[in-house]
Design a protein around this motif. Structure first.
Motif, PDB file in Angstrom:
ATOM      1  N   LYS A  97       0.840  -1.196   0.000  1.00  0.00           N
ATOM      2  CA  LYS A  97       0.000   0.000   0.000  1.00  0.00           C
ATOM      3  C   LYS A  97       0.876   1.247   0.000  1.00  0.00           C
ATOM      4  O   LYS A  97       0.719   2.113  -0.847  1.00  0.00           O
ATOM      5  N   GLU A  98       1.806   1.319   0.974  1.00  0.00           N
ATOM      6  CA  GLU A  98       2.607   2.532   1.103  1.00  0.00           C
ATOM      7  C   GLU A  98       3.837   2.295   1.965  1.00  0.00           C
ATOM      8  O   GLU A  98       3.889   1.333   2.731  1.00  0.00           O
ATOM      9  N   VAL A  99       4.818   3.167   1.822  1.00  0.00           N
ATOM     10  CA  VAL A  99       5.983   3.192   2.711  1.00  0.00           C
ATOM     11  C   VAL A  99       5.565   3.995   3.935  1.00  0.00           C
ATOM     12  O   VAL A  99       5.093   5.130   3.813  1.00  0.00           O
ATOM     13  N   VAL A 100       5.740   3.399   5.136  1.00  0.00           N
ATOM     14  CA  VAL A 100       5.281   4.084   6.348  1.00  0.00           C
ATOM     15  C   VAL A 100       6.401   4.417   7.331  1.00  0.00           C
ATOM     16  O   VAL A 100       6.205   5.207   8.245  1.00  0.00           O
ATOM     17  N   ALA A 101       7.579   3.809   7.153  1.00  0.00           N
ATOM     18  CA  ALA A 101       8.682   4.100   8.077  1.00  0.00           C
ATOM     19  C   ALA A 101      10.006   3.715   7.426  1.00  0.00           C
ATOM     20  O   ALA A 101      10.061   2.811   6.587  1.00  0.00           O
ATOM     21  N   ILE A 102      11.051   4.419   7.836  1.00  0.00           N
ATOM     22  CA  ILE A 102      12.409   4.117   7.392  1.00  0.00           C
ATOM     23  C   ILE A 102      13.318   4.157   8.613  1.00  0.00           C
ATOM     24  O   ILE A 102      13.216   5.064   9.435  1.00  0.00           O
ATOM     25  N   ARG A 103      14.194   3.150   8.723  1.00  0.00           N
ATOM     26  CA  ARG A 103      15.212   3.133   9.772  1.00  0.00           C
ATOM     27  C   ARG A 103      16.575   3.186   9.092  1.00  0.00           C
ATOM     28  O   ARG A 103      16.844   2.430   8.174  1.00  0.00           O
ATOM     29  N   ASP A 104      17.419   4.086   9.572  1.00  0.00           N
ATOM     30  CA  ASP A 104      18.783   4.204   9.066  1.00  0.00           C
ATOM     31  C   ASP A 104      19.722   3.769  10.179  1.00  0.00           C
ATOM     32  O   ASP A 104      19.670   4.313  11.286  1.00  0.00           O
ATOM     33  N   LEU A 105      20.567   2.770   9.916  1.00  0.00           N
ATOM     34  CA  LEU A 105      21.493   2.249  10.913  1.00  0.00           C
ATOM     35  C   LEU A 105      22.911   2.295  10.347  1.00  0.00           C
ATOM     36  O   LEU A 105      23.378   1.340   9.725  1.00  0.00           O
ATOM     37  N   PRO A 106      23.617   3.451  10.537  1.00  0.00           N
ATOM     38  CA  PRO A 106      24.986   3.562  10.032  1.00  0.00           C
ATOM     39  C   PRO A 106      25.939   2.700  10.864  1.00  0.00           C
ATOM     40  O   PRO A 106      25.953   2.791  12.087  1.00  0.00           O
ATOM     41  N   ARG A 107      26.688   1.855  10.188  1.00  0.00           N
ATOM     42  CA  ARG A 107      27.698   0.994  10.811  1.00  0.00           C
ATOM     43  C   ARG A 107      28.607   0.483   9.706  1.00  0.00           C
ATOM     44  O   ARG A 107      28.525   0.968   8.578  1.00  0.00           O
ATOM     45  N   ASP A 108      29.486  -0.493   9.990  1.00  0.00           N
ATOM     46  CA  ASP A 108      30.409  -0.981   8.955  1.00  0.00           C
ATOM     47  C   ASP A 108      29.674  -1.420   7.688  1.00  0.00           C
ATOM     48  O   ASP A 108      30.125  -1.159   6.586  1.00  0.00           O
ATOM     49  N   ILE A 109      28.563  -2.123   7.850  1.00  0.00           N
ATOM     50  CA  ILE A 109      27.677  -2.384   6.724  1.00  0.00           C
ATOM     51  C   ILE A 109      26.442  -1.542   6.990  1.00  0.00           C
ATOM     52  O   ILE A 109      25.603  -1.874   7.823  1.00  0.00           O
ATOM     53  N   HIS A 110      26.377  -0.399   6.328  1.00  0.00           N
ATOM     54  CA  HIS A 110      25.316   0.587   6.551  1.00  0.00           C
ATOM     55  C   HIS A 110      23.975  -0.032   6.151  1.00  0.00           C
ATOM     56  O   HIS A 110      23.810  -0.475   5.027  1.00  0.00           O
ATOM     57  N   ASN A 111      23.020  -0.077   7.087  1.00  0.00           N
ATOM     58  CA  ASN A 111      21.750  -0.741   6.846  1.00  0.00           C
ATOM     59  C   ASN A 111      20.616   0.266   6.786  1.00  0.00           C
ATOM     60  O   ASN A 111      20.445   1.068   7.694  1.00  0.00           O
ATOM     61  N   LEU A 112      19.857   0.181   5.718  1.00  0.00           N
ATOM     62  CA  LEU A 112      18.642   0.967   5.560  1.00  0.00           C
ATOM     63  C   LEU A 112      17.480  -0.011   5.537  1.00  0.00           C
ATOM     64  O   LEU A 112      17.531  -1.037   4.844  1.00  0.00           O
ATOM     65  N   TYR A 113      16.437   0.271   6.312  1.00  0.00           N
ATOM     66  CA  TYR A 113      15.282  -0.618   6.424  1.00  0.00           C
ATOM     67  C   TYR A 113      14.038   0.187   6.061  1.00  0.00           C
ATOM     68  O   TYR A 113      13.792   1.254   6.636  1.00  0.00           O
ATOM     69  N   VAL A 114      13.273  -0.321   5.114  1.00  0.00           N
ATOM     70  CA  VAL A 114      12.072   0.352   4.645  1.00  0.00           C
ATOM     71  C   VAL A 114      10.859  -0.493   5.041  1.00  0.00           C
ATOM     72  O   VAL A 114      10.774  -1.672   4.680  1.00  0.00           O
ATOM     73  N   ALA A 115       9.939   0.113   5.795  1.00  0.00           N
ATOM     74  CA  ALA A 115       8.741  -0.598   6.253  1.00  0.00           C
ATOM     75  C   ALA A 115       7.540  -0.198   5.403  1.00  0.00           C
ATOM     76  O   ALA A 115       7.311   0.989   5.147  1.00  0.00           O
ATOM     77  N   PHE A 116       6.788  -1.211   4.971  1.00  0.00           N
ATOM     78  CA  PHE A 116       5.632  -1.014   4.113  1.00  0.00           C
ATOM     79  C   PHE A 116       4.349  -1.398   4.835  1.00  0.00           C
ATOM     80  O   PHE A 116       4.285  -2.448   5.466  1.00  0.00           O
ATOM     81  N   SER A 117       3.331  -0.574   4.698  1.00  0.00           N
ATOM     82  CA  SER A 117       1.979  -0.967   5.062  1.00  0.00           C
ATOM     83  C   SER A 117       1.476  -1.812   3.901  1.00  0.00           C
ATOM     84  O   SER A 117       1.655  -1.437   2.739  1.00  0.00           O
ATOM     85  N   MET A 118       0.874  -2.967   4.225  1.00  0.00           N
ATOM     86  CA  MET A 118       0.445  -3.881   3.166  1.00  0.00           C
ATOM     87  C   MET A 118      -1.002  -4.295   3.365  1.00  0.00           C
ATOM     88  O   MET A 118      -1.468  -4.432   4.498  1.00  0.00           O
ATOM     89  N   GLU A 119      -1.671  -4.511   2.251  1.00  0.00           N
ATOM     90  CA  GLU A 119      -3.056  -4.959   2.281  1.00  0.00           C
ATOM     91  C   GLU A 119      -3.086  -6.480   2.235  1.00  0.00           C
ATOM     92  O   GLU A 119      -2.506  -7.098   1.333  1.00  0.00           O
ATOM     93  N   TYR A 120      -3.747  -7.088   3.212  1.00  0.00           N
ATOM     94  CA  TYR A 120      -3.915  -8.541   3.252  1.00  0.00           C
ATOM     95  C   TYR A 120      -4.745  -8.973   2.046  1.00  0.00           C
ATOM     96  O   TYR A 120      -5.775  -8.381   1.725  1.00  0.00           O
ATOM     97  N   ILE A 121      -4.301 -10.039   1.361  1.00  0.00           N
ATOM     98  CA  ILE A 121      -5.049 -10.584   0.221  1.00  0.00           C
ATOM     99  C   ILE A 121      -5.654 -11.935   0.592  1.00  0.00           C
ATOM    100  O   ILE A 121      -6.866 -12.120   0.543  1.00  0.00           O
ATOM    101  N   GLU A 122      -4.778 -12.895   1.000  1.00  0.00           N
ATOM    102  CA  GLU A 122      -5.292 -14.220   1.360  1.00  0.00           C
ATOM    103  C   GLU A 122      -4.212 -15.019   2.072  1.00  0.00           C
ATOM    104  O   GLU A 122      -3.039 -14.664   2.063  1.00  0.00           O
ATOM    105  N   GLY A 123      -4.651 -16.132   2.651  1.00  0.00           N
ATOM    106  CA  GLY A 123      -3.733 -17.069   3.279  1.00  0.00           C
ATOM    107  C   GLY A 123      -3.805 -17.060   4.783  1.00  0.00           C
ATOM    108  O   GLY A 123      -4.039 -16.033   5.401  1.00  0.00           O
ATOM    109  N   GLU A 124      -3.629 -18.236   5.353  1.00  0.00           N
ATOM    110  CA  GLU A 124      -3.549 -18.390   6.798  1.00  0.00           C
ATOM    111  C   GLU A 124      -2.072 -18.429   7.178  1.00  0.00           C
ATOM    112  O   GLU A 124      -1.288 -19.132   6.523  1.00  0.00           O
ATOM    113  N   PRO A 125      -1.674 -17.708   8.213  1.00  0.00           N
ATOM    114  CA  PRO A 125      -0.264 -17.689   8.602  1.00  0.00           C
ATOM    115  C   PRO A 125       0.271 -19.089   8.888  1.00  0.00           C
ATOM    116  O   PRO A 125      -0.337 -19.862   9.636  1.00  0.00           O
ATOM    117  N   CYS A 126       1.386 -19.404   8.228  1.00  0.00           N
ATOM    118  CA  CYS A 126       2.049 -20.689   8.376  1.00  0.00           C
ATOM    119  C   CYS A 126       3.553 -20.451   8.282  1.00  0.00           C
ATOM    120  O   CYS A 126       4.023 -19.939   7.270  1.00  0.00           O
TER     121      CYS A 126
END
Length: 189
Positions: A97-126
């Protein structure tokens, strides 16, 4: 791990001043080592006022409940990555649906994390039985009594209490940009 040899010509790398910064570069060609980076994605899938969480079966975070997610593959659009990761880890199909958050973690391997809001379509959690040993949809009340990772607690707060629409996928950019993944604020009020 330090990079020692040029990935273009194989020559031993040296430190050089490039744009006022001491960078590792090749003295024989134009190669510059700009650093190590990783890009992670995470999904916030809501269904019936509950959020999808998975329990990590491996380190880092073994035994902690987290939102489904992972790392992008080379040449994989970021929105396809998060859809793939949700399906692989939980068996649930969901759509970005949309990008709702970003985390920036500067370190030896610089990590960027992008969080998405998502619309459920189908399936039971397994759970996938490799990275994840449990999966389900949980209410805020249930989460309070679970061993949820701190960053995931923050993301759950974003999912349930975010006030504004995030960045949406631009399906029809004003200029055709083949191969790009573009996100923008909504033009709808």
């Amino acid at each position: 791990m330090q990079v020692k040899y040029c990935s273009s010509c194989g020559h031993l790398l040296v430190k050089r001043d490039i744009d006022g910064n001491n960078r590792i570069a090749c003295p024989e060609c134009n190669f510059v080592f700009w650093g190590n980076y990783s890009i992670g994605v995470g999904a916030l899938v809501l269904k019936d006022n509950k959020v999808l969480l998975v329990r990590r079966a491996i380190d880092p975070g073994k035994g902690l409940w987290t939102n489904p997610g992972g790392y992008i593959e080379q040449h994989e659009p970021i929105e396809q990555t998060v859809v793939r990761e949700v399906l692989e880890e939980s068996g649930v199909s969901a759509m970005v649906k949309e990008v709702v958050a970003i985390r920036d973690l500067p370190r030896d391997i610089h990590n960027l994390y992008v969080a998405f809001s998502m619309e459920y379509i189908e399936g039971e959690p397994c759970p996938d039985g490799m990275e994840v040993d449990a999966a389900g949809f949980f209410s805020l009340q249930e989460i309070e009594h679970m061993n949820v990772a701190g960053f995931t607690r923050w993301l759950v707060d974003v999912a349930f209490h975010g006030k504004n629409q995030g960045l949406i996928v631009d399906q029809n950019p004003i200029v055709p940009l083949t191969g790009y993944s573009l996100f923008r604020v909504s033009t709808h009020l």
